[in-house]
Write an enzyme that holds these catalytic residues in place. Sequence first.
Site, short mmCIF file in Angstrom:
data_model
loop_
_atom_site.label_atom_id
_atom_site.label_comp_id
_atom_site.label_asym_id
_atom_site.label_seq_id
_atom_site.Cartn_x
_atom_site.Cartn_y
_atom_site.Cartn_z
N GLU A 104 -5.90 -8.54 0.37
CA GLU A 104 -6.47 -8.44 1.71
C GLU A 104 -7.96 -8.19 1.61
O GLU A 104 -8.41 -7.41 0.78
CB GLU A 104 -5.89 -7.25 2.50
CG GLU A 104 -4.52 -7.43 3.09
CD GLU A 104 -4.09 -6.21 3.92
OE1 GLU A 104 -3.02 -6.28 4.52
OE2 GLU A 104 -4.83 -5.20 3.95
N GLU B 63 0.82 -1.21 0.00
CA GLU B 63 0.00 0.00 0.00
C GLU B 63 0.86 1.26 0.00
O GLU B 63 0.51 2.28 0.62
CB GLU B 63 -1.00 -0.01 1.15
CG GLU B 63 -2.03 -1.12 1.03
CD GLU B 63 -3.20 -0.99 2.00
OE1 GLU B 63 -3.04 -0.31 3.03
OE2 GLU B 63 -4.27 -1.57 1.72
#
Length: 322
Positions: A240, A131
């Site tokens: 995720e 991220e």
Amino acid sequence: MLLSTLLSLALAVSPLAVTARGSLGFALGARNNDQGGSCKSSTDYEADFEALKQTGATRVRTYAVVDDFYKENQCQVAAAILPAAKAKGFQVILGLSADTEEKYQSEKNALSSVLTSELASSVYALTVGSESLYRKVPACDLLPRIVDARTKFSSLVKRIGTVDSWNKFQDGTADPIITGNCNGQPPAQGINFLLVNAFGYWQHQNIDNATATYLDDLQQAIGHIQDLAGLTTIEIMNGETGWPGDGGENYGEARAGTANEKRFFKEGVCAALAWGVDVFYFEAFDEAWKPKSKGDDGTFSDETHWGAFYASRTPKFSLTCS
């Protein structure tokens, strides 16, 4: 809405999605559930894998070669997890932290000292950065690090890429990484693996709409990647997704609780798997050692109750889709 979203997702993933079921994996932490968050040993990881086997999973993903959350107690993740994975028949998507050049070089050097040809058979892929784009690292800063990792490790690991939030793939932020093209330079080669993170929970969604939101977010991200790169150039997985259980915190209309966690797993995760998407559930085990994390808006959030399993390695509910 749900049926149309599922159809869109199926078309975005691949023409074969309806005939090839996705596989379930888990995001796996580097620390034990004691007061100080001690580092897991290979023996600890082997116990994790034994618990996860009951779900049928054979893959996990990690976040760093060296976990330095506690500077005074850094965990040698790759050195501990890879022998355990080899012993238990698991494969690891091994993360390299890469928000800065200094951090990436440190992670690369640490991995170079660990990754032998024998252990590399237990590495499914490498992800450079986690991220990073979401944390505002420029794509054209991250891309050279991914390309460098490809140059360094491609003889041992065939899949190398990155992982980011679904919206950074959907909104064009990640386009230089998807295409390998920064600032008009000739395209870089070897970006062949991407993980897309997507959560109905972090979209403030009530559990009644969480699955539709999650699948639609995935569809938008995957569709954009494949519009740029084609259907087969880049392997894409859901890096995720999840929901906090009892003891977790609410987030807008998203209500924590194990009943909602079970429902999201059975409806959302199982739907993505049914359409051929490989899913990594965040996370494998509750992590009581974690302090609250600070979000971009300055608020603090509890992340100690996101496990599909309790800290004792006992599942919270049946982790099957039947």
